[in-house]
Each structure stands twice: as structure tokens, then as C-alpha cells.
Design a protein around this motif. Structure first.
Motif, PDB file in Angstrom:
ATOM      1  N   LEU A 198     -78.806  72.568  31.891  1.00 41.34           N
ATOM      2  CA  LEU A 198     -79.623  71.373  31.780  1.00 41.34           C
ATOM      3  C   LEU A 198     -79.518  70.125  31.000  1.00 41.34           C
ATOM      4  CD1 LEU A 198     -83.098  73.342  33.156  1.00 41.34           C
ATOM      5  CD2 LEU A 198     -81.231  72.046  34.460  1.00 41.34           C
ATOM      6  N   VAL A 247     -78.643  66.647  31.961  1.00 37.43           N
ATOM      7  CA  VAL A 247     -79.631  66.082  32.649  1.00 37.43           C
ATOM      8  C   VAL A 247     -80.542  64.972  32.124  1.00 37.43           C
ATOM      9  CG1 VAL A 247     -81.398  66.171  34.403  1.00 37.43           C
ATOM     10  CG2 VAL A 247     -79.513  68.137  34.357  1.00 37.43           C
ATOM     11  N   LEU A 293     -86.375  69.347  35.231  1.00 39.73           N
ATOM     12  CA  LEU A 293     -84.989  69.135  35.095  1.00 39.73           C
ATOM     13  C   LEU A 293     -84.325  69.771  36.184  1.00 39.73           C
ATOM     14  CD1 LEU A 293     -84.246  68.664  31.429  1.00 39.73           C
ATOM     15  CD2 LEU A 293     -84.393  67.042  32.838  1.00 39.73           C
ATOM     16  N   GLN A 343     -84.810  67.910  39.241  1.00 40.56           N
ATOM     17  CA  GLN A 343     -83.936  66.737  39.218  1.00 40.56           C
ATOM     18  C   GLN A 343     -82.506  67.207  39.816  1.00 40.56           C
ATOM     19  OE1 GLN A 343     -85.262  64.678  35.824  1.00 40.56           O
ATOM     20  NE2 GLN A 343     -83.417  63.504  35.946  1.00 40.56           N
ATOM     21  N   LYS A 344     -82.003  67.965  38.990  1.00 42.20           N
ATOM     22  CA  LYS A 344     -80.360  68.380  39.154  1.00 42.20           C
ATOM     23  C   LYS A 344     -80.170  69.076  40.635  1.00 42.20           C
ATOM     24  CE  LYS A 344     -76.502  70.591  36.869  1.00 42.20           C
ATOM     25  NZ  LYS A 344     -76.016  71.117  35.902  1.00 42.20           N
ATOM     26  N   TYR A 345     -81.057  70.126  40.947  1.00 38.97           N
ATOM     27  CA  TYR A 345     -80.590  70.905  42.035  1.00 38.97           C
ATOM     28  C   TYR A 345     -81.344  70.422  43.254  1.00 38.97           C
ATOM     29  CZ  TYR A 345     -78.530  73.517  38.350  1.00 38.97           C
ATOM     30  OH  TYR A 345     -77.945  73.806  37.177  1.00 38.97           O
TER      31      TYR A 345
END
Length: 319
Positions: free
Chosen positions: A314, A317, A30, A33-35
Motif C-alpha cells: 500500500l 497508494v 488505502l 482505494q487500490k482494490y
């Protein structure tokens, strides 16, 4: 041996990923995916090469120490095994953004050790020297405040400062039976010693060992899917042998199977350590299926429904 030779494969259940491992891997995925890549991970997120390699392919960068990481705004993830107190302090000094993937059941042991120390107790940790979880737990307290006990002999040799002010905690991935013997020796020698309210060996370690104990006397051989640096996987091999299985082997991948070792068997037990993904179990079943006429059944000794919350950063996400 012909492909027509029958082989009964009995799968232990539960096996494989526990909630703490699942959470740790999700944190890295995650975060990527996010950063975006890179996401730095201090130490193997869990002790499994397949998992580590698949996360590397997605952009995770694994290091052993924070000083290997350049000055960066990229996230840094601490592994499921936990870290000494000094590590997050060092990260804060460098203004690093970190996500702690320590298993909540390991964090519980950290809190217990700190509570006993604050109460003026000398703390003993039952565990294996050099394991990252042990390094992390011992690193919660000042040097000299916590002593490692690995065996019953260590109990006999230990000289406390005050036998009336002793407490113990344990690594979460130990052999249930070995630990019970060490705890019994501690209580016999130091009747006033304080232990955890609820034992520290985690539910997943206990469940996987119980599942192996039930199958081991019934099969000709047992495969434990896992890594040699995975404490809970190594314990499963020992438990299988002690429980009456004539041949037990740790296997990382199907390509590592020593076929001579398994020659002449008609019943095979298969389990997986808490950091081994189910794909590797499937791969091993497939490899036996290419050589034998296999039938596969499952022996269920417990149901696991536990899950742990993700870090707040997180939670939004989409998984």
C-alpha cells in the motif's frame, strides 16, 4: 441552567488516535482505494463504532472469523489488536490475500513471547481475559505455554513449573499503575522472572493516562470519549476517578451524554481513547457549547511524533 452559565473545558493532550490506530484505518482506506470494495476486515479494525461505521459506508465488510468470508480475491485485513498465529495460516490455506494491520507495538509483544518460549521459559501475560489483543498474544504460542495474569491475586495463586524459568509480557493498553503493582508482585514472588527490555504498555496509553492524571484533580467531571470495548478508554475512566476526579464517564457520542450526571459543574476535563476520532471530541464540545457559555483550553503533557510504516503493498497508494 441557562446558556449563560460558564463552563471551562480543559482538553487533555495528547488524546485520541495513536500511530497504530491511524495506520490500521489507513490500511483499510488505502486497500479500498487500490482494490475497490469489498475489503474484508477480521474483527473491528479498532474499537470505535463511528470508525467502523464510516469504513462500512466506504465498502469494508467486518467479520469475526475468516470462515464468514466467501472464496474471494478481495483483500482481508487483520485488526490492529493482532491475531493468533492460526489466523494467517488459515488464510494462506485458503489462498487469501491478507494485509496485517496489527499495531507494531503489539507485534513487538508477540516477538518477545515467542523469544521467551524458544528460550525454554514459561510465559505469563498480564492482561484482560477475552480482549482480542490478549487472544492474539496467547495465540502466538502452543496451548498451555502462556498463562494469563489479570490481578495481584492471580500472582499469589500461580504455580509455575519452574520459578527459575519464568518470563512475562503485557497487553499494551493496561493501566500503568495496576500493571506496576502486578509486576512488583511477580518480582517479589519470583525474583528470577524476566520482563521486557522496554515496558510493553505502549507510549500512547502511558501518555493519555498521564494527561488525565494531571487534569483529574482540577476538574469537577471528566469525559472520556471512547467505546466500552476499548481497553485503553476504560482505563482512562479508572485513572480519572483514582486521580481525584469526582465524576468520570465514558461517552461514545454527544447524543449519549447524561446531562443530569454533569449538572452543576463549572470545570470539565475531556480526553479521548486511542481509537476515538477527534470529530467525536468536537461534537461533545459543541453539545456543551449549546447549553453553557464555554471556554476551551488545552493542557499539553507530551508531544507525539511517532508514525509506523504501511504494508509494502500500500505504500505507493496516494493517501
Amino acid at each position: 441552567m441557562a446558556k449563560t452559565d460558564p463552563l471551562e473545558i480543559i482538553l487533555c493532550a495528547p488524546r485520541g488516535f495513536c500511530a497504530g490506530v491511524d495506520r490500521a484505518i489507513q490500511i483499510v482506506e488505502l486497500a479500498l482505494q487500490k482494490y475497490g470494495a469489498p475489503v474484508y476486515v477480521r474483527h473491528e479494525i479498532v474499537h470505535n463504532k463511528y470508525v467502523v461505521d464510516s469504513l462500512k459506508a466506504k465498502g469494508a465488510v467486518f467479520v469475526e472469523e475468516l470462515d464468514e468470508i466467501p472464496d474471494t480475491e478481495a483483500p482481508v485485513v487483520f485488526s490492529a489488536h493482532g491475531v493468533p498465529k492460526k489466523v494467517p495460516l488459515d488464510a494462506e490455506k485458503r489462498a487469501m490475500f491478507y494485509l496485517d494491520a496489527t499495531c507494531p507495538l503489539v507485534s513487538k509483544v508477540h516477538v518477545e513471547a515467542q523469544r521467551h518460549h524458544a528460550d525454554g521459559m514459561e510465559v505469563l501475560l498480564i492482561g484482560h481475559a477475552g480482549h482480542p489483543e490478549v487472544i492474539g498474544t496467547m495465540g502466538q504460542l502452543p496451548d498451555g505455554a502462556i498463562s494469563l495474569i489479570e490481578t495481584v491475586d492471580d500472582v499469589a495463586a500461580f504455580e509455575p513449573r519452574d520459578p527459575e524459568k519464568l518470563a512475562f509480557v503485557t497487553q499494551t493498553t493496561l493501566s500503568v499503575d495496576d500493571t506496576a503493582n502486578i509486576v512488583a508482585a511477580l518480582k517479589a514472588r519470583f525474583p528470577a522472572i524476566q520482563g521486557p527490555h522496554k515496558e510493553d504498555i505502549c507510549y500512547a496509553t502511558t501518555n493519555r493516562q498521564e494527561a488525565v492524571k494531571q487534569i483529574a484533580p482540577e476538574v469537577d467531571a471528566m469525559i472520556v470519549v471512547g467505546a466500552p470495548n476499548s481497553s485503553n478508554s476504560m482505563r482512562l475512566v479508572e485513572v480519572a476517578e483514582r486521580s481525584g476526579c469526582p465524576r468520570a464517564a465514558l461517552v461514545q457520542r454527544a447524543s449519549d451524554i447524561d446531562w443530569d450526571f454533569f449538572a452543576g459543574i463549572s470545570r470539565l476535563g475531556v480526553t479521548a481513547g486511542a481509537s476515538a476520532p477527534e470529530q467525536l471530541v468536537d461534537e461533545i464540545i459543541e453539545a456543551f457549547g449549546a447549553r453553557y457559555d464555554i471556554s476551551v483550553s488545552s493542557n499539553v503533557t507530551a508531544r507525539e511524533t511517532i508514525s509506523f510504516n504501511l504494508p509494502k503493498e500500500l505504500r505507493a497508494v496516494p493517501a
